[in-house]
Motif scaffolding. Structure first.
Motif, short mmCIF file in Angstrom:
data_model
loop_
_atom_site.label_atom_id
_atom_site.label_comp_id
_atom_site.label_asym_id
_atom_site.label_seq_id
_atom_site.Cartn_x
_atom_site.Cartn_y
_atom_site.Cartn_z
N GLY A 169 0.82 -1.21 0.00
CA GLY A 169 0.00 0.00 0.00
C GLY A 169 0.85 1.26 0.00
O GLY A 169 0.53 2.24 -0.68
N ASN A 170 1.96 1.23 0.74
CA ASN A 170 2.87 2.39 0.73
C ASN A 170 3.55 2.56 -0.63
O ASN A 170 3.77 3.68 -1.08
N VAL A 171 3.85 1.45 -1.27
CA VAL A 171 4.45 1.54 -2.61
C VAL A 171 3.46 2.18 -3.58
O VAL A 171 3.83 3.05 -4.39
N HIS A 172 2.20 1.75 -3.51
CA HIS A 172 1.17 2.34 -4.36
C HIS A 172 1.05 3.84 -4.11
O HIS A 172 0.95 4.64 -5.06
N TYR A 173 1.06 4.22 -2.87
CA TYR A 173 0.93 5.65 -2.52
C TYR A 173 2.09 6.45 -3.10
O TYR A 173 1.90 7.53 -3.69
N LEU A 174 3.31 5.95 -2.97
CA LEU A 174 4.47 6.67 -3.49
C LEU A 174 4.45 6.74 -5.02
O LEU A 174 4.84 7.74 -5.61
N LEU A 175 4.00 5.65 -5.65
CA LEU A 175 3.95 5.66 -7.11
C LEU A 175 2.95 6.69 -7.64
O LEU A 175 3.17 7.29 -8.70
N THR A 176 1.86 6.91 -6.93
CA THR A 176 0.89 7.93 -7.38
C THR A 176 1.40 9.34 -7.13
O THR A 176 0.92 10.29 -7.77
N LEU A 177 2.34 9.49 -6.21
CA LEU A 177 2.88 10.84 -5.94
C LEU A 177 3.91 11.27 -6.98
O LEU A 177 4.05 12.46 -7.26
N ILE A 178 4.64 10.31 -7.55
CA ILE A 178 5.72 10.67 -8.47
C ILE A 178 5.23 11.47 -9.67
O ILE A 178 5.86 12.47 -10.06
N PRO A 179 4.10 11.13 -10.32
CA PRO A 179 3.65 11.95 -11.47
C PRO A 179 3.32 13.39 -11.11
O PRO A 179 3.29 14.25 -12.01
N LEU A 180 3.09 13.68 -9.83
CA LEU A 180 2.77 15.06 -9.45
C LEU A 180 3.94 16.01 -9.67
O LEU A 180 3.76 17.23 -9.63
N LEU A 181 5.12 15.48 -9.91
CA LEU A 181 6.27 16.34 -10.19
C LEU A 181 6.10 17.10 -11.49
O LEU A 181 6.74 18.14 -11.70
N ILE A 182 5.26 16.59 -12.41
CA ILE A 182 5.05 17.27 -13.70
C ILE A 182 3.61 17.78 -13.82
O ILE A 182 3.11 17.97 -14.93
N ARG A 183 2.96 18.01 -12.72
CA ARG A 183 1.53 18.37 -12.76
C ARG A 183 1.29 19.73 -13.40
O ARG A 183 0.21 19.98 -13.94
N ARG A 184 2.25 20.65 -13.37
CA ARG A 184 2.07 21.97 -13.99
C ARG A 184 2.37 21.92 -15.48
O ARG A 184 1.65 22.50 -16.29
N SER A 185 3.45 21.27 -15.86
CA SER A 185 3.85 21.25 -17.27
C SER A 185 3.08 20.21 -18.07
O SER A 185 2.82 20.41 -19.27
#
Length: 373
Positions: free
Chosen positions: A48-64
């Motif tokens: 579950g923690n792995v899933h949570y971290l994987l969903t956070l990584i795409p937020l690094l490009i949320r503006r562009s």
């Protein structure tokens, strides 16, 4: 609660707060969860923690890349829910929905939002034991999307207000420069012109060389005044006065204008007399605009009219005459077309006469001097 949430949103919208900071803040619960997993040895919590971290990584490009961010988060959610790893969405999903709405145009937002609602409705129906229903999913998607649109609209209104203030400041500065040029430079050139003309008038007849030099200087001063008036017109133009605010339409475009009038249903023809010469910019624009406005008035205010345009080039002036033979309509209060003609002709130092013809129809006649212009 809503006020506190808005404060959090404004905090993360500050330019100094990067998406990297956002991801780090949101990853703190996962780090704490990892410590708990190590203590308890629970494999499901670890995944579950792995899933949570994987969903956070795409937020690094949320503006562009906001749409790509939402697609990546949705893909991770789909894999995790369909495999039974998790049975609910986490905070990354509404953040991705908000970012997509905040940083994409309205049409793209509408399409992506509808697709996200349909996707998550189907996903939660198939992959979770508790059926959420399409209404619950609709609120889950609509709330962050609506908030993103609200923040986006507010930012666009603020940006538009800043641009309008900046444009107004530029126009005010241009008008100030025009006033300074008129008050200082125009005054001195006028004085020089008068003094040179007076000196030339007092010369004895035998001093032809000096007389010619002074006459040339007088003509140069007049030309400088004419060019400066054109410059002042450009400086005073607000930028939204049409193509003739600085350069553009002129007498050479009249044949095209007559063709356009015919295409619009107004029988019209053009007659040019005299030898066409290059007109000063102010006169050139005035000739075109007078004919254009007269033909427009004929189409609007005369039923079944035919129009004739005559342009006569003379040595010291150019004449423009527009005649029509239509029956006037009762249009009530007149518009600003004739007033605009009068202003243009007055700026060129010319004369304008308008009114009904004795034999029927309407006449517009303008005489524009070339030397004054």
């Amino acid at each position: 609660m809503a006020r506190a949430f808005m404060k959090i949103v404004r905090f993360f919208q500050r330019p100094k707060v990067s998406d990297r900071t956002l991801v780090i803040v949101l990853a703190i619960p996962s780090v704490l969860g990892a410590i708990t997993v190590l203590a308890l040895g629970d494999a499901r919590l670890a995944l579950g923690n792995v899933h949570y971290l994987l969903t956070l990584i795409p937020l690094l490009i949320r503006r562009s890349r906001p749409v790509t961010t939402l697609a990546l988060v949705a893909a991770v959610d789909a894999v995790s829910i369909l495999t039974g790893l998790v049975d609910s969405l986490n905070v990354a999903t509404p953040v991705a929905l908000y970012s997509m709405s905040r940083f994409t145009p309205g049409r793209t937002t509408a399409i992506a939002s509808a697709a996200a609602w349909a996707f998550y409705t189907l996903l939660l129906e198939l992959g979770t034991p508790i059926q959420a229903g399409w209404v619950t999913t609709l609120f889950t998607v609509a709330l962050p999307v609506g908030l993103g649109q609200l923040v986006r609209l507010r930012a666009e209104l603020n940006e538009r207000g800043r641009r309008e203030i900046a444009d107004a400041a530029v126009r005010a500065e241009r008008r100030r420069i025009a006033r300074e040029l008129h008050d200082v430079v125009a005054h001195h050139i006028t004085v020089i012109n008068a003094l040179v003309g007076g000196a030339r008038a007092t010369l004895p007849p035998e001093q032809e060389v000096t007389r010619d030099a002074l006459e040339s200087a007088e003509q140069t001063a007049r030309q400088a005044m004419s060019e400066m008036r054109r410059l002042l017109d450009v400086l005073r133009a607000d930028g939204n006065e049409g193509p003739d605010a600085a350069t553009g339409v002129g007498a050479d475009r009249l044949p095209a204008l007559i063709k356009e009038a015919r295409s619009a249903g107004l029988p019209a023809h053009l007659t040019v007399t005299g030898e066409p010469v290059e007109l000063p910019a102010a006169v050139d624009h005035a000739v075109y605009r007078i004919v254009q406005e007269a033909l427009t008035n004929t189409r609007k205010h005369a039923a079944g009219a035919r129009a004739s345009v005559r342009v006569a080039f003379e040595s010291a002036a150019v004449e423009v005459e527009v005649l029509d033979d239509g029956l006037p309509k009762d249009e009530g209060t007149p518009g600003f077309g004739l007033g605009g003609m009068a202003e243009r002709v007055a700026l060129c130092g010319g004369q304008l006469s308008t009114g009904p013809r004795p034999e029927g129809g309407f006449r517009v006649h303008a005489r524009l001097p070339l030397e004054r212009a």
